[in-house]
Scaffold this active site. Structure first.
Site, PDB file in Angstrom:
ATOM      1  N   MET A  36       0.854  -1.195   0.000  1.00 28.54           N
ATOM      2  CA  MET A  36       0.000   0.000   0.000  1.00 28.54           C
ATOM      3  C   MET A  36       0.891   1.248   0.000  1.00 28.54           C
ATOM      4  O   MET A  36       0.468   2.330   0.408  1.00 28.54           O
ATOM      5  CB  MET A  36      -0.934  -0.017   1.209  1.00 28.54           C
ATOM      6  CG  MET A  36      -1.881  -1.220   1.176  1.00 28.54           C
ATOM      7  SD  MET A  36      -3.423  -0.982   2.062  1.00 28.54           S
ATOM      8  CE  MET A  36      -2.832  -0.803   3.724  1.00 28.54           C
ATOM      9  N   GLY A  37       2.135   1.096  -0.450  1.00 28.85           N
ATOM     10  CA  GLY A  37       3.059   2.229  -0.494  1.00 28.85           C
ATOM     11  C   GLY A  37       3.644   2.502   0.878  1.00 28.85           C
ATOM     12  O   GLY A  37       3.645   1.635   1.750  1.00 28.85           O
ATOM     13  N   HIS A  40       9.006   0.846   3.247  1.00 24.75           N
ATOM     14  CA  HIS A  40      10.004   0.850   4.313  1.00 24.75           C
ATOM     15  C   HIS A  40      10.874  -0.401   4.176  1.00 24.75           C
ATOM     16  O   HIS A  40      10.730  -1.171   3.204  1.00 24.75           O
ATOM     17  CB  HIS A  40       9.331   0.925   5.685  1.00 24.75           C
ATOM     18  CG  HIS A  40       8.173  -0.038   5.849  1.00 24.75           C
ATOM     19  ND1 HIS A  40       8.314  -1.392   5.720  1.00 24.75           N
ATOM     20  CD2 HIS A  40       6.852   0.180   6.109  1.00 24.75           C
ATOM     21  CE1 HIS A  40       7.148  -1.977   5.920  1.00 24.75           C
ATOM     22  NE2 HIS A  40       6.231  -1.050   6.140  1.00 24.75           N
ATOM     23  N   HIS A  43       9.297  -3.798   3.340  1.00 18.70           N
ATOM     24  CA  HIS A  43       8.939  -3.949   1.924  1.00 18.70           C
ATOM     25  C   HIS A  43      10.192  -4.272   1.102  1.00 18.70           C
ATOM     26  O   HIS A  43      10.143  -5.076   0.170  1.00 18.70           O
ATOM     27  CB  HIS A  43       8.331  -2.655   1.371  1.00 18.70           C
ATOM     28  CG  HIS A  43       6.992  -2.296   1.950  1.00 18.70           C
ATOM     29  ND1 HIS A  43       6.768  -1.117   2.613  1.00 18.70           N
ATOM     30  CD2 HIS A  43       5.815  -2.963   1.949  1.00 18.70           C
ATOM     31  CE1 HIS A  43       5.498  -1.060   2.991  1.00 18.70           C
ATOM     32  NE2 HIS A  43       4.900  -2.164   2.613  1.00 18.70           N
ATOM     33  N   GLN A  67     -10.402  -2.472   2.209  1.00 18.69           N
ATOM     34  CA  GLN A  67      -9.952  -3.183   3.411  1.00 18.69           C
ATOM     35  C   GLN A  67      -9.913  -2.299   4.660  1.00 18.69           C
ATOM     36  O   GLN A  67      -9.456  -2.727   5.713  1.00 18.69           O
ATOM     37  CB  GLN A  67      -8.603  -3.854   3.169  1.00 18.69           C
ATOM     38  CG  GLN A  67      -7.409  -2.921   3.028  1.00 18.69           C
ATOM     39  CD  GLN A  67      -6.155  -3.677   2.648  1.00 18.69           C
ATOM     40  OE1 GLN A  67      -5.997  -4.130   1.520  1.00 18.69           O
ATOM     41  NE2 GLN A  67      -5.225  -3.828   3.587  1.00 18.69           N
ATOM     42  N   ASP A 156       1.999  -9.781   9.224  1.00 15.21           N
ATOM     43  CA  ASP A 156       0.555  -9.963   9.011  1.00 15.21           C
ATOM     44  C   ASP A 156       0.302 -11.460   8.829  1.00 15.21           C
ATOM     45  O   ASP A 156      -0.059 -11.917   7.737  1.00 15.21           O
ATOM     46  CB  ASP A 156       0.113  -9.163   7.783  1.00 15.21           C
ATOM     47  CG  ASP A 156       0.342  -7.683   7.975  1.00 15.21           C
ATOM     48  OD1 ASP A 156      -0.337  -7.085   8.812  1.00 15.21           O
ATOM     49  OD2 ASP A 156       1.239  -7.130   7.310  1.00 15.21           O
ATOM     50  N   SER A 191       6.284  -1.241  10.318  1.00 13.23           N
ATOM     51  CA  SER A 191       4.970  -1.075   9.707  1.00 13.23           C
ATOM     52  C   SER A 191       4.837   0.375   9.260  1.00 13.23           C
ATOM     53  O   SER A 191       5.394   1.284   9.898  1.00 13.23           O
ATOM     54  CB  SER A 191       3.901  -1.393  10.762  1.00 13.23           C
ATOM     55  OG  SER A 191       2.684  -0.768  10.438  1.00 13.23           O
ATOM     56  N   SER A 192       4.085   0.590   8.181  1.00 18.98           N
ATOM     57  CA  SER A 192       3.871   1.974   7.723  1.00 18.98           C
ATOM     58  C   SER A 192       3.199   2.785   8.812  1.00 18.98           C
ATOM     59  O   SER A 192       3.390   3.992   8.930  1.00 18.98           O
ATOM     60  CB  SER A 192       2.991   1.984   6.474  1.00 18.98           C
ATOM     61  OG  SER A 192       3.559   1.146   5.501  1.00 18.98           O
TER      62      SER A 192
HETATM   63  O1  PAF Z   1      -0.349  -6.032   3.695  1.00 19.17           O
HETATM   64  C1  PAF Z   1      -0.695  -5.064   2.986  1.00 19.17           C
HETATM   65  O2  PAF Z   1       0.029  -4.063   2.837  1.00 19.17           O
HETATM   66  C2  PAF Z   1      -2.039  -5.104   2.302  1.00 19.17           C
HETATM   67  O3  PAF Z   1      -2.991  -5.767   3.077  1.00 19.17           O
HETATM   68  C3  PAF Z   1      -1.980  -5.719   0.886  1.00 19.17           C
HETATM   69  C4  PAF Z   1      -1.565  -7.172   0.926  1.00 19.17           C
HETATM   70  C5  PAF Z   1      -1.004  -4.924   0.035  1.00 19.17           C
HETATM   71  C6  PAF Z   1      -3.351  -5.646   0.229  1.00 19.17           C
HETATM   72  O4  PAF Z   1      -3.801  -4.348   0.090  1.00 19.17           O
END
Ligand code: PAF
Length: 284
Positions: A36-37, A40, A43, A67, A156, A191-192
């Protein structure tokens, strides 16, 4: 070749086809890293794992409205597209797909994907439509890209198991690759949403990992209830005022666990520090 930015489905398909047939051969494999951008270090680790497994790496940046619950942080979710592109490119990402909401959910969109049992507990119980939103976007991204691999983090953990189940039950030919939770120097899971924490909040948050690690080290000698109480009491003592849940479940399927069979256990926690919801988990 520098990273290619695409924003619609046609661009995505053209770029993937070019990468599969271009400098690489037609059998080139593709790994997707959905994000979701607000890119960090965690990612970046996902990208590195994608690169280790596949010839072409595709990252996606999409803050998925489906979501987020009504009172959640969709509108304030951190956005840093330019910086994100630089970071993803520096780790060797080949394609970045940045669709807008209309591209993903065009007029008349009427579909949701649900993995009901796994989604009804832990975070799913507290955030009722969350995993339906995750499953819908992840299914779309996997089908749109035709990726051979998709990489997700164990931070997650419930999401990871749900996506594994989704892919298995829908026969989507994509292998899910997990990576261990990436932590900062204080053990805080990256985490963001950590961006929302001020210094005082962060000092409190830094206790989370210490407490759950401590619980893991003493798990053998305690019953389930005592371990849960240990974690809850230590959270409260460390300044965490709101505990969303502390639970121990089976790591492979999130089933409840009993004192008769404490094996393959995992501790799952969600807490609020101010308004920021943080989650973490650890193998016991
Ligand atoms: O974990 C996340 O950042 C989000 O839930 C994902 C998997 C990109 C879906 O939007």
């Amino acid at each position: 070749m520098s990273v290619e930015i695409v924003r619609d489905l046609r661009g995505l398909h053209t770029s993937i086809a070019r990468h599969r047939n271009g400098p690489l051969n037609t059998a080139a494999s593709l790994a997707i890293v959905p994000t979701m951008g607000a890119i960090h270090k965690a990612h970046e680790k996902l990208i590195i794992e994608a690169k280790r497994n596949a010839d072409i790496v595709l990252a996606t940046i999409f803050v998925n409205p489906m979501q987020f619950g009504e009172n959640e942080d969709f509108n304030k979710y951190p956005k840093s597209e330019e910086e994100d592109i630089k970071r993803l490119e520096s780790k060797g990402c080949n394609i970045i797909y940045i669709p807008n909401v209309e591209t993903i959910y065009p007029d008349g969109f009427d579909l949701s994907i649900n993995v009901p049992k796994l989604s009804s507990i832990l975070c799913g119980k507290k955030r009722p439509a969350h995993f339906e939103g995750v499953c819908t976007i992840v299914t779309k991204l996997l089908l749109q890209s035709g990726a051979d691999y998709a990489v997700f983090g164990e931070k997650d953990y419930q999401q990871l198991l749900i996506i594994k189940r989704l892919v298995k039950n829908l026969d989507i030919p994509c292998q899910i690759l997990p990576i261990e939770t990436v932590r900062d120097e204080n053990g805080l899971a990256i985490s963001s949403r950590n961006q929302y924490l001020n210094t005082e909040n962060r000092n409190i948050a830094n206790n989370i990992n210490k407490i759950i690690k401590n619980a893991a080290n003493n798990y053998k000698n305690k019953d389930i209830e005592s371990t849960i109480n240990f974690v809850k009491n230590n959270f409260l003592d460390s300044g965490i005022k709101k505990i969303d849940y502390v639970e121990i479940r089976k790591g492979e399927n999130l089933d409840v666990i009993s004192n008769n069979d404490k094996s393959n256990a995992r501790l799952f926690i969600a807490v609020y520090i101010n308004d920021t919801r943080l989650i973490d988990n650890i193998k016991l």
